[in-house]
Design a protein around this motif. Structure first.
Motif, PDB file in Angstrom:
ATOM      1  N   LEU A 102       4.279  15.910 139.789  1.00 59.14           N
ATOM      2  CA  LEU A 102       3.056  15.370 140.218  1.00 59.14           C
ATOM      3  C   LEU A 102       3.064  13.810 140.317  1.00 59.14           C
ATOM      4  N   TYR A 103       2.997  13.341 141.523  1.00 62.06           N
ATOM      5  CA  TYR A 103       3.173  11.859 141.495  1.00 62.06           C
ATOM      6  C   TYR A 103       1.903  11.206 142.027  1.00 62.06           C
ATOM      7  N   GLY A 104       1.661  10.083 141.485  1.00 66.15           N
ATOM      8  CA  GLY A 104       0.255   9.528 141.608  1.00 66.15           C
ATOM      9  C   GLY A 104      -0.094   8.432 140.745  1.00 66.15           C
ATOM     10  N   HIS A 105       0.122   8.374 139.504  1.00 64.20           N
ATOM     11  CA  HIS A 105      -0.155   7.208 138.319  1.00 64.20           C
ATOM     12  C   HIS A 105       0.845   6.108 138.689  1.00 64.20           C
ATOM     13  N   SER A 106       0.601   5.005 138.349  1.00 68.64           N
ATOM     14  CA  SER A 106       1.313   3.867 138.322  1.00 68.64           C
ATOM     15  C   SER A 106       1.793   3.080 137.240  1.00 68.64           C
ATOM     16  N   GLY A 107       1.800   4.022 135.996  1.00 70.83           N
ATOM     17  CA  GLY A 107       2.108   3.347 134.807  1.00 70.83           C
ATOM     18  C   GLY A 107       2.467   4.664 133.924  1.00 70.83           C
ATOM     19  N   PRO A 108       2.838   4.695 132.652  1.00 73.60           N
ATOM     20  CA  PRO A 108       3.146   5.649 131.794  1.00 73.60           C
ATOM     21  C   PRO A 108       1.907   6.463 131.724  1.00 73.60           C
ATOM     22  N   VAL A 109       2.137   8.066 131.695  1.00 77.34           N
ATOM     23  CA  VAL A 109       0.920   8.898 131.325  1.00 77.34           C
ATOM     24  C   VAL A 109       0.940   9.259 129.881  1.00 77.34           C
ATOM     25  N   TYR A 110      -0.358   8.780 129.202  1.00 74.85           N
ATOM     26  CA  TYR A 110      -0.432   9.116 127.686  1.00 74.85           C
ATOM     27  C   TYR A 110      -1.172  10.168 127.365  1.00 74.85           C
ATOM     28  N   GLY A 111      -1.946  10.667 128.104  1.00 74.97           N
ATOM     29  CA  GLY A 111      -2.874  12.090 127.711  1.00 74.97           C
ATOM     30  C   GLY A 111      -2.770  13.290 128.740  1.00 74.97           C
TER      31      GLY A 111
END
Length: 749
Positions: free
Chosen positions: A489-498
């Protein structure tokens, strides 16, 4: 005088307090503090507002400045609520006129907003959240400076710099000379006094004296304040103090000390005899002394509870009623029982495992007296698919393995190999069919852990061709051409923390450094909504056990409650003094627990946004929380390698599990609550006997005036097993419905 709570002081003592000599006027602000303070669990700002109408001029000026600022921003509803709460006349704003400068009013508003915690003011903030959130990013930078000026002005004192060492040394000698039983309690004063005296010296430009003071006394402080002292040592000039978050926290929240009346009387007498006004003023202005009647506490008891940024939690903060019981299960188990009896009769094992359902909380016959009413907060209605899932859950529960000291769970470890993207978060669905990972390269990856592959729903054109009346319509809508074992799944522009799955397995939440929380569909594997409210990284997010609601917490020190169909947060839980690092819903969905870098855990009421519990005792940032299945207890894990156990109803620490040598990142109770599993960066999973830990409690101790029980040092008795991975830190744990333990982490060669 230092605020007194927990017993009425005699009248002579109050007279002594009020006639105490004071050089610089600080004593006058605290004339009313002999009375019991507001029991609001929020920080001292709300108490300050309640007192201001009683006549402290500085408080009244600040309050009027806040009111003016709110009115200038056309927040009339908030102005009215605040004015009524403070008991000010309607024309008070007109009388104020233009006395206050813009900077002053903005600053006062900044600090007021940060600390206000009453339910009504919180609700008014929720009402206007859409405009406030929109304005926040542009205003933040401008508001910083005046806020700092207002906060720091309290350090503008004219004490004689060389005497600071004399004062502190004198107090130290006195405390070291008193009886052992009082020494441990009075030693709590060292750290807050040291910090405030050092900051006063720095603020008044006495750099060399400040440096000498720090070097001489910093070694005397408790080892768990090491990180704070490191930050403090970098503040050697007045300019450094502006914008420093740790300092602002310390300055704006009164440090709470819990001291017996006998120890307090000793201290008071000593300071009066020595005319030691410098220390007396700091105690009055910056400390909150929670006095109790009874025997002084031992060093061990004090150490167990101390270590947070603002001292211990006030006992009053943990007196609110908490409905920790479970909600009544929906009436869908009768047909299930008939089916089950037939199936079990065929196998020749009639009703063998029936009692276990009761331990799960599915007692539909009578309501738990400690449970909230079903309608206390609006919960989503059960869909047909949810009812089917409940039936499946009940069937699985009948096959569940009963765990205990002689019957430990099997552990299945899922190791992420070659996770060069940097694994930062993991979650399993409740039925253990899917696993999702959040990565530092800003992607979210979902895997199927069963032979069933992941498929997307067909396109709209293809869906029109399907016979909607057929029995297998749910199968037909899935596109077999898209079947695969994993999806990205692509969409965030930074590390995923939760990361968190919804209970019905239709949705997935992810929170990221980019300040957003995203809701993903597991039918189409696309992003449905991006929730924007946090201005900084969001460290954690968690779905409610009943679905619909979810909570997020981040670097902005605020936890937010959301509903999937609202763009704006429903509640903002404000009170932590540092990042909110982990979040967890109570099993009945009426409460949210948050762990923070300020080394405290707070329990929030979803209904009104109030903080109903503050737990202190950890010596480092908290990274793991877990509620017991019956809702009575909470377990927490932190960078200090300790697991602490809390009784939610009484608001007390009831156990300490020692054994891990590194940060604890995951905690999970077994489905029947018999066993607690902990996973750590020390590459181990440890299993603890939760039943014994909770059953060994002596309930008489709950009535102790000191507000907590005597902790037994029985970690080794409670430790049931330690399981070491080759070189994989454990970042997530999950018990399947049959009590198999799943653990995950990324291999770290």
């Amino acid at each position: 005088m230092a605020a007194v709570q927990g017993g009425l002081a005699d009248t002579n003592e109050e007279k002594d307090i009020k006639t105490e000599p004071s050089n610089d006027g600080f004593g006058n602000n605290n004339a009313n503090d002999g009375r019991v303070l507001s029991t609001s669990p929020s920080s001292s700002a709300s108490a300050g507002i309640n007192k201001s109408a009683a006549g402290a001029p500085e408080d009244q000026q600040t309050l009027l400045a806040v009111l003016q600022f709110l009115r200038k921003n056309k927040l009339t509803e908030s102005v009215e609520i605040l004015r009524r709460e403070a008991g000010l006349p309607e024309d008070s704003l007109e009388l104020k006129g233009g006395d206050s400068s813009g900077a002053g009013s903005a600053g006062a508003a900044g600090s007021g907003d940060k600390e206000g915690g009453d339910a009504s003011s919180l609700l008014s903030r929720v009402t206007i959240s859409s405009s406030a959130v929109a304005q926040a990013p542009t205003k933040a930078a401008g508001e910083d400076q005046p806020d700092v000026n207002v906060v720091l002005s309290a350090y503008n004192q004219q004490g004689d710099p060389p005497l600071y060492q004399v004062y502190y040394s004198g107090l130290k000698k006195f405390i070291e000379s008193v009886l052992d039983c009082h020494r441990a309690e009075l030693s709590q004063l060292f750290y807050p006094l040291f910090v405030h005296m050092y900051l006063e010296l720095v603020y008044n430009n006495h750099e060399s004296e400040a440096k000498a003071f720090f070097e001489k006394f910093s070694g005397d402080q408790e080892c768990y304040y090491e990180d704070d002292l490191r930050i403090l040592s970098s503040l050697s000039k007045r300019e450094h103090m502006r914008g420093n978050e740790t300092l602002m926290d310390f300055r704006t929240s009164k440090f709470v000390l819990r001291i017996s009346r006998d120890s307090y009387q000793l201290l008071k007498r000593h300071l009066q005899e020595r005319q030691n006004n410098q220390i007396w003023n700091i105690i009055q202005e910056h400390l909150y002394i929670d006095i109790f009647d009874g025997m002084p506490r031992s060093k061990g008891q004090i150490d167990a509870m101390s270590g947070s940024l603002a001292g211990e939690g006030k006992r009053e903060a943990n007196k609110a009623k908490v409905y920790y019981g479970l909600l009544k299960e929906p009436e869908i188990e009768l047909p299930l029982d008939d089916e089950d009896e037939e199936a079990e009769n065929e196998e020749g094992k009639p009703k063998k495992k029936k009692p276990k359902k009761d331990s799960m909380g599915s007692k539909s016959k009578k309501q738990d007296p400690n449970a909230p009413s079903q309608t206390r907060i609006p919960l989503p209605e059960l869909k047909d698919s949810d009812k089917l899932d409940k039936i499946m859950y009940m069937k699985e529960a009948t096959k569940r393995i009963r765990l205990g000291p002689d019957n430990l769970p099997s552990i299945c470890f899922y190791t992420f190999l070659n996770a060069y993207q940097g694994l930062t978060a993991v979650d399993f669905t409740d039925d253990s069919s899917l696993i999702a990972g959040g990565f530092a390269d800003s992607t979210v990856r979902v895997w199927s852990v069963t032979p069933k592959k992941l498929r997307k729903v067909k396109s709209a054109a293809d869906l029109n061709l399907i016979d909607k009346e057929s029995d297998d319509v749910l199968e037909r809508i899935m596109d077999e051409k898209t079947a695969s074992e994993s999806k990205i799944l692509y969409g965030h522009s930074g590390p995923v923390y939760g990361i968190s799955f919804s209970p019905d397995r239709n949705y997935l939440l992810s929170s990221s450094e980019d300040g957003t929380v995203r809701l993903w569909s597991l039918q189409t594997f696309t992003c449905l909504v991006g929730y924007k409210g946090h201005n900084y990284p969001v460290w954690d997010t968690h779905f409610s056990p009943h679905g619909y609601y979810f909570v997020s917490g981040g670097h902005d020190r605020v936890a937010r409650l959301w509903a999937t169909d609202h763009y704006q947060p429903l509640r903002m839980f404000s009170g932590h003094l540092a990042d909110v690092t982990c979040t967890r819903f109570h099993p009945n969905s009426n409460y949210v627990a948050t762990g923070s870098s300020d080394r405290t855990i707070r329990l929030w009421d979803v209904l009104n946004g109030n903080c109903v519990r503050i737990f202190t005792g950890h010596k480092g940032p908290i990274h793991a929380l877990a509620f017991s299945p019956n809702g009575k207890f909470l377990a927490s894990g932190a960078t200090d390698g300790r697991v602490l156990l809390w009784d939610i109803g009484h608001g007390l620490m009831i156990g300490e599990l020692k054994g891990h040598t590194d940060t604890i990142y995951s905690l999970r109770f077994s489905r029947d609550g018999e066993i607690l599993a902990s996973g750590s960066m020390d590459n181990t999973v440890r299993l603890w006997d939760a039943t014994k830990a909770f059953d060994d409690l002596e309930t008489d101790d709950f009535t102790a005036a000191t507000g907590h029980v005597h902790l037994q040092d029985n970690s080794q008795e409670l430790l049931l097993g330690t399981y070491v991975s080759k070189s994989t830190p454990v970042i997530h744990l999950h018990f399947t419905r049959r009590n198999l333990l799943l653990a995950t982490g990324a291999y770290n060669p």
